[in-house]
Design a protein around this motif. Structure first.
Motif, PDB file in Angstrom:
ATOM      1  N   SER A   1      18.830 -40.364 -68.319  1.00 17.92           N
ATOM      2  CA  SER A   1      19.973 -39.221 -68.269  1.00 17.92           C
ATOM      3  C   SER A   1      20.267 -38.690 -66.872  1.00 17.92           C
ATOM      4  O   SER A   1      19.245 -39.093 -66.083  1.00 17.92           O
ATOM      5  N   PRO A   2      21.308 -37.877 -66.173  1.00 16.82           N
ATOM      6  CA  PRO A   2      21.131 -38.176 -64.579  1.00 16.82           C
ATOM      7  C   PRO A   2      19.666 -36.471 -64.112  1.00 16.82           C
ATOM      8  O   PRO A   2      19.549 -36.936 -63.257  1.00 16.82           O
ATOM      9  N   ARG A   3      19.693 -35.934 -64.958  1.00 16.20           N
ATOM     10  CA  ARG A   3      18.786 -34.783 -64.960  1.00 16.20           C
ATOM     11  C   ARG A   3      17.586 -35.063 -65.733  1.00 16.20           C
ATOM     12  O   ARG A   3      17.350 -34.093 -66.731  1.00 16.20           O
ATOM     13  N   ARG A   4      17.166 -36.323 -65.706  1.00 24.30           N
ATOM     14  CA  ARG A   4      15.559 -36.300 -67.272  1.00 24.30           C
ATOM     15  C   ARG A   4      14.658 -35.767 -67.031  1.00 24.30           C
ATOM     16  O   ARG A   4      14.453 -34.937 -68.434  1.00 24.30           O
ATOM     17  N   ASP A   5      14.085 -34.920 -66.082  1.00 21.08           N
ATOM     18  CA  ASP A   5      13.018 -34.526 -66.287  1.00 21.08           C
ATOM     19  C   ASP A   5      13.163 -33.119 -66.550  1.00 21.08           C
ATOM     20  O   ASP A   5      13.026 -32.222 -67.570  1.00 21.08           O
ATOM     21  N   GLU A   6      14.344 -32.403 -66.017  1.00 20.86           N
ATOM     22  CA  GLU A   6      15.498 -30.716 -66.355  1.00 20.86           C
ATOM     23  C   GLU A   6      15.583 -31.958 -68.296  1.00 20.86           C
ATOM     24  O   GLU A   6      14.909 -30.377 -69.097  1.00 20.86           O
ATOM     25  N   PHE A   7      15.721 -32.156 -68.656  1.00 17.87           N
ATOM     26  CA  PHE A   7      16.617 -32.556 -69.626  1.00 17.87           C
ATOM     27  C   PHE A   7      15.174 -32.368 -70.552  1.00 17.87           C
ATOM     28  O   PHE A   7      14.904 -31.735 -71.881  1.00 17.87           O
ATOM     29  N   LEU A   8      14.139 -32.793 -70.534  1.00 19.79           N
ATOM     30  CA  LEU A   8      13.076 -33.038 -71.161  1.00 19.79           C
ATOM     31  C   LEU A   8      12.030 -31.643 -70.998  1.00 19.79           C
ATOM     32  O   LEU A   8      11.807 -31.016 -72.341  1.00 19.79           O
TER      33      LEU A   8
END
Lengths: 505, 505
Positions: free
Chosen positions: A454-461
């Motif tokens: 995901s290009p914004r992985r931490d935000e995704f999680l």
């Protein structure tokens, strides 16, 4: 078809959504979850909610209070979510604020058959379990009269093909380290000329000084971005992230290139084959030239902590062939991949090897740990060489036996293979629909052991929790899915809906 | 005075003695046990037999059959005795042949309050325990809402003076290794200029290559004949026996001289003081000159596996002063000495230190493991630096809590101090009576943590079983006594009688 009862159960559970999300998102999520959940499918675990329930932001006020209190005695900076296990059930994890999330992280891939699984509860309440808890033996010295039976009806029933022995341990790190120790002893025994040859006086004296030849100048070869644990020996083979390694002394052991695949696989066949060939060449170069000769190669079937990096069966067949050719042991670290998650009981079952690995390590979903082996030469030539006080925990071995029975009773490995295919297709569709948001989807045909970048992985999680799903990451940018083995199609539907909400939000 | 009931209970239990001993020895033993056992003292554990019962040689026919079977799947070459824990009770260990032995080895010093202790059984059967067993959390990420309370009402109630934090682990080895990791991180943080200073790019890049400065050229200083575990880092500090170390790569860490006392102490005061002064000088020399600077000194209050080697409080006070002086951490390994066995809850309580140790590690009788610390600087400066999936086992933490309560309820630390004095005097008398057989008696004022050297140690331990006592050894020639905390005067009488029979036989 929605039964009235299921609908009634479901509706109140979705009336409140995390306040940080818009009313529109909230309504959309509620509607979609209502659509997703009511399948005709029965949950393996009776009493599972029909879907997630978000009552507060996470952490909510109760959790915040408790976390603050916990922090005075226990480091909470890595805390992800405070849990209330008494209220968690099956695939759902609860928190003290009444939030209930679909859990596809499952305690870092270590819950096999659901929270408060009734079959495990039964096993936990037997007199046998109570005795194992309160009369903990030093297994190497004073094993219980029924230890052979516990092994034979439990841990050994799922021994990988070709391996019929086990050395039990406590967790993944010491499972790997005891396997490494067996490898070093095996190699030095060969160098001496066999099990009957005694240690020299020089071996004995130098070992006490931490010097060669008694403490040999040998190594374990691992791969870039591998993870094998965080004690001193295992950490020397771990190459996942600096935060795992910084400031800890390490052995000067070699790391080989891991073939980092390009996706989608069908568009990069030649490139990926080349990457695997180069990685194998690197392994051979290191085996034959490294100044600390490797006596074993350790590899994960899928590099998990390092970012869910896959390789092909051909690559692992090549590794097995290379290790055979150079008389080096082949250790497969199945700590995260083992016990069903990839749609086979052991992930290396996907490889169709001619000869089995020399050792296979396990932990996590097994809830106990150790390494399997077959070759009698891997039993060190004298007692007390591979030894420690507890050598595992019979209470946890009994639990693994109950887990195995539950997996077999419900045919959960097949379930995971099937649901994994379904989930993969669903994410594949999402990836096409939202091409900027889901990259490098991987894990096809590997059960539910699926990941994407995901290009914004931490935000995704973080967002995932607001949509009722607990998801973990791996590596720098991967979203890794690690559902339990009781994860079913209707759970997959809820997850897919939530994933879509996340990428849309 | 012998009650009729006690005599009746006792007699049949002593009618058969191990066949390898003469009828005369048998009669003598039976008579003496009859004399010894019936005190007015009530056992802490209801249902304990009045004395050992030897029905066959050990191993007997049933055990032999089971051991042969076990060996097909599990290495039995270090097997001491096959046990039947369902029939073991209190201080007594049973085997499948109906033999019941007074157990003063206690699973290598790890059973605290007796086999099948009713209070522990109760704790093992609670819903809380069942939940901890089947819903095992990744503690660092998803601790349970009541984890703070479990710590605060359990592990932390017995935290050594001055230490109020704990990092939980699985066993002694990883307890020590995680303490070492904390020490390395602390030292490097100081070198960088504090917790707020970021890692350099060089730190980060080199750590991934297992090279300095990221993987620093630092060390842990331990002592000759020390034992701190058998994983790669802990084994590098272990210097007990070649069989523990042979063929395993080790860090080139320094070992200091341990002051090997001469006995009896009162006859060697000046010599022993000199030995301690020399050992301290050696520590200072290594701290200031070793090519891999030590960031911590690790020491056992009594070197246990290494042969029960004692030193004086003055020596440990000196060590604390030296480590302070040179800004090196002081780690006390209480894995074997902790939890009451020396007549204090922690053996280092005997030292009256001005400032507490920096870290104290524990395992064994705690049935769980970890390290205590107090200084907030020992929490690494970022999350995930000290981390692993399970970080201990809440089920075992709950058991430790029940153990602590049982110790407090029965005042077992005081009991152990008192019975230890009694036992020590008894052995002292035996040593005078049989001067060739019992040498270097040690552990005075150290509870039941008593040992002596035997000129034929291995034979001594083997014979002990025939006389109904299970005893362990340590080092090359020590007989080490490690009774449980419920070991009472009447058990001491049985042991003393058996010891006399052994040395006479």
């Amino acid at each position: 078809m929605v039964s009235l009862r299921a609908a009634a159960r479901l509706r109140p559970s979705l009336t409140r959504i995390a306040p940080q999300f818009s009313l529109r998102a909230q309504r959309a999520f509620t509607a979609s979850a209502l659509k997703a959940a009511p399948s005709a499918e029965t949950s393996y675990i009776t009493g599972e909610p029909a879907g997630p329930r978000i009552k507060t932001e996470i952490p909510g006020p109760e959790s915040k209070k408790a976390i603050k209190d916990l922090d005075t005695v226990f480091d909470t900076r890595s805390l992800n979510m405070l849990a209330d296990y008494t209220k968690s059930i099956g695939n759902y994890i609860a928190d003290p604020d009444g939030n209930v999330l679909l859990d596809v992280y499952a305690q870092i891939a270590s819950i096999p058959v659901g929270y408060n699984n009734p079959a495990l509860l039964k096993a936990a309440q037997t007199p046998e379990m109570a005795s194992a808890l309160i009369n903990r033996p030093a297994l190497g010295n004073f094993p219980s009269h029924d230890w052979a039976e516990v092994l034979r009806t439990g841990i050994l029933t799922v021994a990988p093909k070709g391996l019929d022995q086990v050395f039990t341990a406590m967790a993944g790190s010491d499972a790997n380290e005891t396997a490494y120790k067996a490898a070093f002893m095996w190699r030095r025994q060969q160098e001496r000329g066999g099990a009957h040859v005694e240690f020299t006086q020089e071996d004995i004296a130098s070992s006490m000084l931490n010097q060669a030849p008694g403490a040999p100048q040998l190594s374990i070869l691992s791969f870039k971005s591998a993870f094998h644990g965080r004690l001193f020996g295992s950490l020397s083979t771990t190459r996942s992230k600096p935060i795992h390694k910084l400031d800890i002394p390490a052995f000067d052991w070699p790391q080989a290139t891991f073939p980092l695949f390009k996706y989608p696989l069908e568009d990069h066949v030649a490139e990926n084959q080349k990457a695997e060939a180069e990685a194998l060449a690197d392994v051979e170069r290191l085996i034959t030239t490294h100044h600390l000769p490797p006596c074993a190669v350790v590899v994960e079937p899928i590099q998990s902590e390092g970012g869910d990096n896959h390789a092909s069966p051909a690559f692992f067949q090549g590794l097995r062939a290379l290790t055979k050719k150079h008389n080096v042991l082949f250790i497969v670290d199945e700590v995260q991949t083992g016990v069903g998650a990839t749609g086979k009981f052991w992930a290396h079952d996907h490889w169709n090897l001619d000869t089995p690995p020399d050792m296979v390590t396990f932990s996590k979903k097994a809830q106990t740990a150790g390494y399997y082996f077959g070759n009698p030469e891997l039993r060190p030539n004298k007692p007390y060489r591979q030894f420690n006080t507890w050598m595992g925990d019979p209470a946890r071995a009994l639990l693994f036996r109950a887990i195995i029975k539950e997996i077999e009773r419900l045919d959960l490995v097949s379930n995971t293979a099937k649901v994994g295919d379904y989930l993969f297709s669903g994410i594949e569709s999402l990836a096409k629909k939202y091409p900027g948001e889901i990259h490098n989807l991987r894990g096809k045909g590997q059960g539910t052991f699926i990941a994407f970048d995901s290009p914004r992985r931490d935000e995704f999680l973080k967002k995932a929790k607001g949509f009722g799903v607990n998801i973990g990451g791996s590596g720098e940018k991967a979203v890794r899915l690690r559902p339990m083995l009781i994860f079913q199609k209707h759970h997959a539907d809820i997850l897919l809906e939530a994933l879509e909400k996340i990428v849309k939000s």
